[in-house]
Write a protein that holds these residues in place. Structure first.
Motif, PDB file in Angstrom:
ATOM      1  N   VAL A  85       0.839  -1.197   0.000  1.00  0.00           N
ATOM      2  CA  VAL A  85       0.000   0.000   0.000  1.00  0.00           C
ATOM      3  C   VAL A  85       0.879   1.254   0.000  1.00  0.00           C
ATOM      4  O   VAL A  85       1.595   1.509   0.967  1.00  0.00           O
ATOM      5  CB  VAL A  85      -0.916   0.022   1.239  1.00  0.00           C
ATOM      6  N   ILE A  87       1.533   5.161   0.395  1.00  0.00           N
ATOM      7  CA  ILE A  87       0.913   6.298   1.087  1.00  0.00           C
ATOM      8  C   ILE A  87       1.795   7.524   0.870  1.00  0.00           C
ATOM      9  O   ILE A  87       2.978   7.510   1.201  1.00  0.00           O
ATOM     10  CB  ILE A  87       0.777   6.005   2.601  1.00  0.00           C
ATOM     11  N   ILE A  88       1.193   8.551   0.286  1.00  0.00           N
ATOM     12  CA  ILE A  88       1.933   9.801   0.052  1.00  0.00           C
ATOM     13  C   ILE A  88       1.325  10.863   0.960  1.00  0.00           C
ATOM     14  O   ILE A  88       0.133  11.128   0.902  1.00  0.00           O
ATOM     15  CB  ILE A  88       1.808  10.257  -1.416  1.00  0.00           C
ATOM     16  N   LEU A  99       5.454   6.407   1.840  1.00  0.00           N
ATOM     17  CA  LEU A  99       5.603   5.128   2.515  1.00  0.00           C
ATOM     18  C   LEU A  99       5.042   4.046   1.615  1.00  0.00           C
ATOM     19  O   LEU A  99       4.088   4.284   0.878  1.00  0.00           O
ATOM     20  CB  LEU A  99       4.784   5.091   3.811  1.00  0.00           C
ATOM     21  N   ILE A 101       3.602   0.306   2.609  1.00  0.00           N
ATOM     22  CA  ILE A 101       3.331  -0.584   3.730  1.00  0.00           C
ATOM     23  C   ILE A 101       3.008  -1.975   3.191  1.00  0.00           C
ATOM     24  O   ILE A 101       2.176  -2.117   2.299  1.00  0.00           O
ATOM     25  CB  ILE A 101       2.102  -0.080   4.534  1.00  0.00           C
ATOM     26  N   GLY A 103       1.771  -5.491   4.856  1.00  0.00           N
ATOM     27  CA  GLY A 103       1.344  -6.029   6.148  1.00  0.00           C
ATOM     28  C   GLY A 103       1.524  -4.948   7.198  1.00  0.00           C
ATOM     29  O   GLY A 103       0.955  -3.869   7.068  1.00  0.00           O
ATOM     30  N   LYS A 104       2.312  -5.216   8.226  1.00  0.00           N
ATOM     31  CA  LYS A 104       2.589  -4.186   9.236  1.00  0.00           C
ATOM     32  C   LYS A 104       4.029  -3.691   9.130  1.00  0.00           C
ATOM     33  O   LYS A 104       4.570  -3.112  10.075  1.00  0.00           O
ATOM     34  CB  LYS A 104       2.319  -4.729  10.646  1.00  0.00           C
ATOM     35  N   LEU A 105       4.627  -3.955   7.984  1.00  0.00           N
ATOM     36  CA  LEU A 105       6.013  -3.531   7.772  1.00  0.00           C
ATOM     37  C   LEU A 105       6.073  -2.287   6.881  1.00  0.00           C
ATOM     38  O   LEU A 105       5.417  -2.232   5.844  1.00  0.00           O
ATOM     39  CB  LEU A 105       6.795  -4.673   7.105  1.00  0.00           C
ATOM     40  N   VAL A 106       6.870  -1.325   7.306  1.00  0.00           N
ATOM     41  CA  VAL A 106       7.154  -0.172   6.451  1.00  0.00           C
ATOM     42  C   VAL A 106       8.268  -0.614   5.507  1.00  0.00           C
ATOM     43  O   VAL A 106       9.445  -0.583   5.855  1.00  0.00           O
ATOM     44  CB  VAL A 106       7.584   1.049   7.278  1.00  0.00           C
ATOM     45  N   ASP A 109      10.260   3.949   3.025  1.00  0.00           N
ATOM     46  CA  ASP A 109       9.986   5.162   3.802  1.00  0.00           C
ATOM     47  C   ASP A 109      10.930   6.228   3.271  1.00  0.00           C
ATOM     48  O   ASP A 109      12.136   6.132   3.451  1.00  0.00           O
ATOM     49  CB  ASP A 109      10.293   4.847   5.281  1.00  0.00           C
ATOM     50  N   VAL A 147       6.264  -9.990   9.849  1.00  0.00           N
ATOM     51  CA  VAL A 147       5.629  -8.671   9.970  1.00  0.00           C
ATOM     52  C   VAL A 147       4.973  -8.279   8.643  1.00  0.00           C
ATOM     53  O   VAL A 147       3.865  -7.737   8.614  1.00  0.00           O
ATOM     54  CB  VAL A 147       6.657  -7.612  10.410  1.00  0.00           C
ATOM     55  N   LEU A 150       1.587  -9.936   8.248  1.00  0.00           N
ATOM     56  CA  LEU A 150       0.530  -9.679   9.252  1.00  0.00           C
ATOM     57  C   LEU A 150      -0.724  -9.077   8.614  1.00  0.00           C
ATOM     58  O   LEU A 150      -0.610  -8.286   7.681  1.00  0.00           O
ATOM     59  CB  LEU A 150       1.041  -8.727  10.329  1.00  0.00           C
TER      60      LEU A 150
END
Lengths: 150, 150
Positions: A85, A87-88, A99, A101, A103-106, A109, A147, A150
């Protein structure tokens, strides 16, 4: 450089053009070849010198930043099979971060600044930068698969 | 409920008021007690019924959403000693997501919708929700300390 250049057959550039078309919401580039969509992102030193140092990014420039990170996110998905995903997050003044993303991992970045001057000296430099970001993201996903899953 | 309520002495509510003051950029609430800053966030069913179902969030409402996640991020920092970065990504229509990033870990990830109706039935419900989000974030950081420390 023309569309005959083999760089246009690479996954990144094909995806980048697809993303630029998807974000061309006013249809400005309808029916135009891919090179035309890429062209505003290619800032030779001379073209860059014509852009003021300080300025607010316009909608089209922000769309191009999104296209770039969307393309990387799509390539991450293709490589690892997990949803990525993008994200700006930008202020009106063109500062912020990108970013990706998983799962729960960045997975990625990146600090963004002077977005009104977003661009690359050449398509090859754009691809090199994308490949580098992709490699870092995939390496991090490989290091923390739990991660990322997730 | 008055400021004598012990809930005003909890870390979360104290931090929430601090954040609301910090984001009160026009000084609308200068010199006012904390309850006054919290008040617009307390939406009884009657008050909520007066807000249209569909609408664009105004600047003050977005600032309150930011205050809420900033407060949680600050509490995360206090608990685990690592920097926690809140990121609020919203469309003009008030949809999007709230993230809190610790290192390369997405410690908190929440979908936001209908942000123009952002609020809680009571301060106690607000605190319960914040505590829940904080607990989930801290648990995740505890489970993946290496990623959170990156």
């Amino acid at each position: 450089m023309t569309a005959a250049d083999p760089i246009y057959q690479t996954d990144f550039v094909k995806e980048m053009i697809r993303q630029l078309r998807a974000l061309d919401s006013y249809g400005t580039y309808d029916g135009q070849p891919g090179e035309k969509l890429i062209e505003p992102l290619l800032l030779t030193p001379e073209r860059k010198a014509q852009i003021p140092l300080v300025g607010d990014p316009d909608e089209e420039t922000v769309a191009r930043v999104k296209a770039f990170y969307n393309a990387i996110a799509t390539l991450i998905e293709k490589e690892c099979g997990l949803m990525a995903v993008p994200i700006i997050n930008l202020t009106h003044e063109g500062f912020g971060r990108a970013l990706i993303i998983v799962g729960k991992l960045v997975a990625l970045d990146k600090t963004l600044r002077d977005v009104h001057r977003f661009g690359f000296e050449s398509l090859s430099k754009m691809k090199t930068e994308a490949d580098k970001l992709l490699a870092v993201a995939l390496e991090r996903i490989g290091a923390y698969p739990e991660v990322a899953g997730l």
